[in-house]
Design a protein around this motif. Structure first.
Motif, PDB file in Angstrom:
ATOM      1  N   HIS A   1       0.796  -1.225   0.000  1.00 34.19           N
ATOM      2  CA  HIS A   1       0.000   0.000   0.000  1.00 34.19           C
ATOM      3  C   HIS A   1       0.833   1.281   0.000  1.00 34.19           C
ATOM      4  O   HIS A   1       0.351   2.319  -0.462  1.00 34.19           O
ATOM      5  CB  HIS A   1      -0.945   0.004   1.203  1.00 34.19           C
ATOM      6  CG  HIS A   1      -2.005  -1.053   1.130  1.00 34.19           C
ATOM      7  ND1 HIS A   1      -3.088  -0.969   0.288  1.00 34.19           N
ATOM      8  CD2 HIS A   1      -2.137  -2.230   1.804  1.00 34.19           C
ATOM      9  CE1 HIS A   1      -3.861  -2.038   0.426  1.00 34.19           C
ATOM     10  NE2 HIS A   1      -3.302  -2.820   1.341  1.00 34.19           N
ATOM     11  N   LEU A   2       2.037   1.231   0.514  1.00 35.45           N
ATOM     12  CA  LEU A   2       2.886   2.428   0.526  1.00 35.45           C
ATOM     13  C   LEU A   2       3.969   2.386  -0.534  1.00 35.45           C
ATOM     14  O   LEU A   2       4.618   3.400  -0.803  1.00 35.45           O
ATOM     15  CB  LEU A   2       3.526   2.613   1.913  1.00 35.45           C
ATOM     16  CG  LEU A   2       2.565   2.781   3.089  1.00 35.45           C
ATOM     17  CD1 LEU A   2       3.344   3.086   4.370  1.00 35.45           C
ATOM     18  CD2 LEU A   2       1.541   3.875   2.818  1.00 35.45           C
ATOM     19  N   GLY A   3       4.196   1.214  -1.127  1.00 33.80           N
ATOM     20  CA  GLY A   3       5.190   1.109  -2.189  1.00 33.80           C
ATOM     21  C   GLY A   3       6.617   1.280  -1.717  1.00 33.80           C
ATOM     22  O   GLY A   3       7.477   1.716  -2.477  1.00 33.80           O
ATOM     23  N   VAL A   4       6.913   0.966  -0.460  1.00 35.48           N
ATOM     24  CA  VAL A   4       8.260   1.101   0.084  1.00 35.48           C
ATOM     25  C   VAL A   4       8.639  -0.182   0.817  1.00 35.48           C
ATOM     26  O   VAL A   4       7.780  -0.904   1.320  1.00 35.48           O
ATOM     27  CB  VAL A   4       8.377   2.301   1.051  1.00 35.48           C
ATOM     28  CG1 VAL A   4       8.144   3.600   0.308  1.00 35.48           C
ATOM     29  CG2 VAL A   4       7.387   2.171   2.206  1.00 35.48           C
ATOM     30  N   LYS A   5       9.929  -0.473   0.851  1.00 37.79           N
ATOM     31  CA  LYS A   5      10.415  -1.627   1.592  1.00 37.79           C
ATOM     32  C   LYS A   5      10.576  -1.250   3.060  1.00 37.79           C
ATOM     33  O   LYS A   5      10.916  -0.112   3.380  1.00 37.79           O
ATOM     34  CB  LYS A   5      11.746  -2.106   1.016  1.00 37.79           C
ATOM     35  CG  LYS A   5      11.607  -2.779  -0.355  1.00 37.79           C
ATOM     36  CD  LYS A   5      12.904  -3.414  -0.772  1.00 37.79           C
ATOM     37  CE  LYS A   5      12.761  -4.157  -2.095  1.00 37.79           C
ATOM     38  NZ  LYS A   5      11.829  -5.302  -1.981  1.00 37.79           N
ATOM     39  N   VAL A   6      10.325  -2.210   3.925  1.00 37.71           N
ATOM     40  CA  VAL A   6      10.412  -1.947   5.358  1.00 37.71           C
ATOM     41  C   VAL A   6      11.045  -3.144   6.048  1.00 37.71           C
ATOM     42  O   VAL A   6      10.779  -4.298   5.681  1.00 37.71           O
ATOM     43  CB  VAL A   6       9.020  -1.640   5.957  1.00 37.71           C
ATOM     44  CG1 VAL A   6       8.071  -2.799   5.770  1.00 37.71           C
ATOM     45  CG2 VAL A   6       9.126  -1.270   7.429  1.00 37.71           C
ATOM     46  N   ASP A   7      11.889  -2.876   7.006  1.00 38.95           N
ATOM     47  CA  ASP A   7      12.468  -3.922   7.840  1.00 38.95           C
ATOM     48  C   ASP A   7      11.450  -4.269   8.921  1.00 38.95           C
ATOM     49  O   ASP A   7      11.020  -3.394   9.684  1.00 38.95           O
ATOM     50  CB  ASP A   7      13.767  -3.406   8.468  1.00 38.95           C
ATOM     51  CG  ASP A   7      14.501  -4.485   9.255  1.00 38.95           C
ATOM     52  OD1 ASP A   7      13.844  -5.460   9.684  1.00 38.95           O
ATOM     53  OD2 ASP A   7      15.718  -4.346   9.457  1.00 38.95           O
ATOM     54  N   GLY A   8      11.042  -5.502   8.993  1.00 43.92           N
ATOM     55  CA  GLY A   8      10.018  -5.904   9.945  1.00 43.92           C
ATOM     56  C   GLY A   8      10.354  -5.569  11.381  1.00 43.92           C
ATOM     57  O   GLY A   8       9.457  -5.323  12.195  1.00 43.92           O
ATOM     58  N   ARG A   9      11.662  -5.508  11.700  1.00 38.28           N
ATOM     59  CA  ARG A   9      12.051  -5.225  13.074  1.00 38.28           C
ATOM     60  C   ARG A   9      11.654  -3.822  13.512  1.00 38.28           C
ATOM     61  O   ARG A   9      11.366  -3.589  14.687  1.00 38.28           O
ATOM     62  CB  ARG A   9      13.569  -5.408  13.227  1.00 38.28           C
ATOM     63  CG  ARG A   9      14.012  -6.875  13.161  1.00 38.28           C
ATOM     64  CD  ARG A   9      15.520  -6.977  13.126  1.00 38.28           C
ATOM     65  NE  ARG A   9      16.073  -6.355  11.924  1.00 38.28           N
ATOM     66  CZ  ARG A   9      17.380  -6.328  11.624  1.00 38.28           C
ATOM     67  NH1 ARG A   9      18.249  -6.870  12.456  1.00 38.28           N
ATOM     68  NH2 ARG A   9      17.799  -5.743  10.517  1.00 38.28           N
ATOM     69  N   GLU A  10      11.618  -2.877  12.571  1.00 38.55           N
ATOM     70  CA  GLU A  10      11.268  -1.515  12.968  1.00 38.55           C
ATOM     71  C   GLU A  10       9.775  -1.341  13.205  1.00 38.55           C
ATOM     72  O   GLU A  10       9.343  -0.345  13.776  1.00 38.55           O
ATOM     73  CB  GLU A  10      11.751  -0.504  11.936  1.00 38.55           C
ATOM     74  CG  GLU A  10      10.922  -0.449  10.648  1.00 38.55           C
ATOM     75  CD  GLU A  10      11.269   0.756   9.795  1.00 38.55           C
ATOM     76  OE1 GLU A  10      10.445   1.689   9.765  1.00 38.55           O
ATOM     77  OE2 GLU A  10      12.329   0.755   9.173  1.00 38.55           O
ATOM     78  N   LEU A  11       8.970  -2.296  12.759  1.00 39.53           N
ATOM     79  CA  LEU A  11       7.534  -2.242  13.028  1.00 39.53           C
ATOM     80  C   LEU A  11       7.194  -2.755  14.417  1.00 39.53           C
ATOM     81  O   LEU A  11       6.095  -2.512  14.924  1.00 39.53           O
ATOM     82  CB  LEU A  11       6.770  -3.072  11.994  1.00 39.53           C
ATOM     83  CG  LEU A  11       6.785  -2.567  10.543  1.00 39.53           C
ATOM     84  CD1 LEU A  11       6.126  -3.595   9.632  1.00 39.53           C
ATOM     85  CD2 LEU A  11       6.087  -1.232  10.422  1.00 39.53           C
ATOM     86  N   MET A  12       8.132  -3.452  15.027  1.00 43.39           N
ATOM     87  CA  MET A  12       7.874  -4.031  16.343  1.00 43.39           C
ATOM     88  C   MET A  12       7.833  -2.947  17.411  1.00 43.39           C
ATOM     89  O   MET A  12       8.658  -2.041  17.414  1.00 43.39           O
ATOM     90  CB  MET A  12       8.956  -5.046  16.690  1.00 43.39           C
ATOM     91  CG  MET A  12       8.991  -6.246  15.753  1.00 43.39           C
ATOM     92  SD  MET A  12       7.521  -7.278  15.914  1.00 43.39           S
ATOM     93  CE  MET A  12       7.729  -7.898  17.575  1.00 43.39           C
ATOM     94  N   PRO A  13       6.877  -3.021  18.336  1.00 42.42           N
ATOM     95  CA  PRO A  13       6.839  -2.043  19.443  1.00 42.42           C
ATOM     96  C   PRO A  13       7.939  -2.338  20.445  1.00 42.42           C
ATOM     97  O   PRO A  13       8.587  -3.398  20.401  1.00 42.42           O
ATOM     98  CB  PRO A  13       5.455  -2.278  20.057  1.00 42.42           C
ATOM     99  CG  PRO A  13       5.157  -3.723  19.751  1.00 42.42           C
ATOM    100  CD  PRO A  13       5.780  -4.002  18.413  1.00 42.42           C
ATOM    101  N   GLU A  14       8.153  -1.408  21.369  1.00 43.25           N
ATOM    102  CA  GLU A  14       9.128  -1.623  22.428  1.00 43.25           C
ATOM    103  C   GLU A  14       8.697  -2.820  23.274  1.00 43.25           C
ATOM    104  O   GLU A  14       7.517  -2.970  23.602  1.00 43.25           O
ATOM    105  CB  GLU A  14       9.231  -0.380  23.316  1.00 43.25           C
ATOM    106  CG  GLU A  14       9.759   0.858  22.588  1.00 43.25           C
ATOM    107  CD  GLU A  14      11.210   0.720  22.193  1.00 43.25           C
ATOM    108  OE1 GLU A  14      11.939  -0.031  22.875  1.00 43.25           O
ATOM    109  OE2 GLU A  14      11.610   1.343  21.188  1.00 43.25           O
ATOM    110  N   PRO A  15       9.637  -3.724  23.621  1.00 39.79           N
ATOM    111  CA  PRO A  15       9.265  -4.890  24.434  1.00 39.79           C
ATOM    112  C   PRO A  15       8.801  -4.476  25.821  1.00 39.79           C
ATOM    113  O   PRO A  15       9.254  -3.476  26.375  1.00 39.79           O
ATOM    114  CB  PRO A  15      10.566  -5.697  24.499  1.00 39.79           C
ATOM    115  CG  PRO A  15      11.656  -4.697  24.262  1.00 39.79           C
ATOM    116  CD  PRO A  15      11.080  -3.681  23.321  1.00 39.79           C
ATOM    117  N   THR A  16       7.875  -5.231  26.366  1.00 43.04           N
ATOM    118  CA  THR A  16       7.369  -4.963  27.717  1.00 43.04           C
ATOM    119  C   THR A  16       7.790  -6.085  28.648  1.00 43.04           C
ATOM    120  O   THR A  16       7.993  -7.227  28.229  1.00 43.04           O
ATOM    121  CB  THR A  16       5.833  -4.854  27.718  1.00 43.04           C
ATOM    122  OG1 THR A  16       5.279  -6.064  27.176  1.00 43.04           O
ATOM    123  CG2 THR A  16       5.375  -3.691  26.860  1.00 43.04           C
ATOM    124  N   ALA A  17       7.937  -5.770  29.916  1.00 45.66           N
ATOM    125  CA  ALA A  17       8.358  -6.757  30.908  1.00 45.66           C
ATOM    126  C   ALA A  17       7.249  -7.776  31.140  1.00 45.66           C
ATOM    127  O   ALA A  17       6.058  -7.447  31.061  1.00 45.66           O
ATOM    128  CB  ALA A  17       8.707  -6.055  32.215  1.00 45.66           C
TER     129      ALA A  17
END
Length: 461
Positions: free
Chosen positions: A216-232
């Motif tokens: 939908h955006l026509g751009v490549k993305v690293d899946g790791r950057e879509l991940m939220p900050e880990p929670t305890a």
């Protein structure tokens, strides 16, 4: 945090998604406003008392209180896409059934369920939209959703005027059923709308999220950057997380400023014709309906300069200055209830225009101040809290007009608005230009200036 989405080019996909998401606010404005016009014919035909009128006017708002909190949590758990069309189907059923009602209890119940469905759409659609938008355009496009609300209100009064003029007795049934058409239109528009990639990634579906962004955006993305900050492990989630120290103040701020804004506003729009008559306007039907439609149009027009100002001045100065100025016309109406009709109309229009600032921030703030895992929950809670004020104001307005008069009623509205000013001065943050993840995960005051933008991602070849 997704730099790719925050810095992505603004495309036709974003425009289509913004249009699809505007269906909920537009239907809310239409459904809540059309009942005010329908009551003109409904009241004598069904023999409604003042208490009945108040109950019918407030029922949808009470439903929104329940639906906002309930479906916001559900949307964070099962996703935005799953419920994106289900709420419209419920609205269609209730709108059709409203045509046949003959009892106060039946109409009150249908309005309550309609309110639940409308409130469900806010956390679903606005969180979905916020999670797809580039940072540069997020404030404007989230703010534009409220324009759809006022467009729905203006359309409701225009439709009501036409039915009153040409429909004759019983036209109030067609008014209540007319929202079916709008529901069907947006049901068609929403076909094919994608799930939020941020929600997918936060729920372990990183591959699906990457494919949607590239499609939908026509751009490549690293899946790791879509991940939220880990929670305890064992950390609070959902409603519990909203009440933890990092987010408690934000939760209170979003709910309370929203409440103080829409309490007087919804009451005025729902019972606009009755309010104008209380100020001495000519009684009847058509003039009152057109007058309220004009004020609704001014509410809409006031949003346009506010949309620009939240991205130039910033969110915080806009909301503070708007609340401060909104108090003035309400105080004038309260202190001079016997003022000439021209003064009354000018004061009401001034209040409507100045409401633009808080209006465009109603859904911008809660979507920006909370992370993906509780974003819809936060929007739902803010909506629910706001509808407490809206329901109370809508229920009490006709009773207050007949009990203590127009002057004291307007002074109460000015006092509620002053509370909104105080809340904003104490707790409003600045999120202008800030990446969505950074604004949502940094407690306290977010930076006033945008973070340095990274180079725009390259299109997929």
């Amino acid at each position: 945090m997704s730099r790719t989405i925050d810095n992505a080019p603004y495309t036709a996909f974003h425009r289509r998604l913004a249009l699809a998401c505007s269906g909920g606010p537009l239907l809310d404005g239409y459904i809540l406003s059309i009942v005010g016009v329908a009551l003109i014919g409904m009241r004598p035909e069904l023999g409604l008392s003042t208490a009945d009128v108040s109950l019918i006017g407030a029922a949808a708002l009470v439903g929104m209180f329940v639906g906002g909190a309930l479906f916001g949590v559900l949307t964070d758990k099962i996703g935005r896409e799953v419920m994106y069309t289900a709420d419209l189907i419920v609205m269609i059923v209730c709108s059709v059934l409203s045509f046949w009602v003959d009892a106060v209890w039946a109409l009150t119940l249908l309005r309550f369920v309609l309110g639940m469905a409308v409130a469900a759409d806010y956390p679903i659609a606005t969180s979905l939209l916020a999670e797809w938008l580039p940072a540069k355009h997020r404030g404007r496009l989230l703010g534009q959703q409220i324009i759809a609300w006022y467009a729905g209100a203006v359309l409701a009064y225009l439709t009501g005027y036409l039915f009153l003029t040409f429909g004759g007795p019983g036209s109030w049934r067609w008014m209540l059923g007319s929202s079916t058409v709008l529901c069907v239109v947006f049901l068609v528009i929403r076909r094919g709308s994608p799930e939020s990639p941020r929600w997918l990634a936060a729920n372990g579906r990183v591959g699906d999220a990457v494919r949607l962004v590239e499609k939908h955006l026509g751009v490549k993305v690293d899946g790791r950057e879509l991940m939220p900050e880990p929670t305890a492990p064992g950390a609070p989630t959902g409603l519990r997380l909203l009440m933890t120290p990092p987010y408690r103040r934000r939760t209170l701020f979003c709910g309370l400023f929203f409440l103080c804004q829409v309490g007087p506003l919804f009451a005025m729009l729902t019972f606009g014709p009755q309010l104008l008559e209380a100020f001495g306007m000519p009684g009847g039907t058509v003039l009152e309906t057109l007058g309220t439609g004009l004020i609704s149009l001014v509410f809409l027009l006031g949003c346009y300069p506010a949309l620009r100002l939240i991205d130039t001045w910033g969110r915080r100065p806009v909301i503070i200055r708007s609340f401060a100025l909104m108090i003035v016309p309400l105080a004038v109406l309260g202190l001079f209830p016997d003022a000439p009709a021209a003064v009354v109309v000018v004061a009401l229009c001034a209040y409507a225009f100045l409401c633009g600032g808080p209006n465009v921030l109603d859904w911008t703030y809660p979507n920006e101040l909370f992370p993906t895992e509780i974003r819809a929950t936060a929007v739902g809670v803010a909506t629910s809290v706001s509808r407490i004020g809206a329901a109370v104001g809508t229920y009490l307005l006709p009773l207050s007009l007949s009990g203590i008069g127009t002057g004291p009623t307007m002074l109460i509205a000015a006092g509620v608005t002053a509370c909104g000013l105080l809340v904003s001065v104490l707790w409003a943050e600045e999120t202008r230009g800030t990446a969505l993840g950074a604004a949502a995960t940094t407690p306290g005051t977010a930076p006033r200036k945008a973070r340095a933008a990274r180079p725009a991602p390259q299109p997929v070849r």
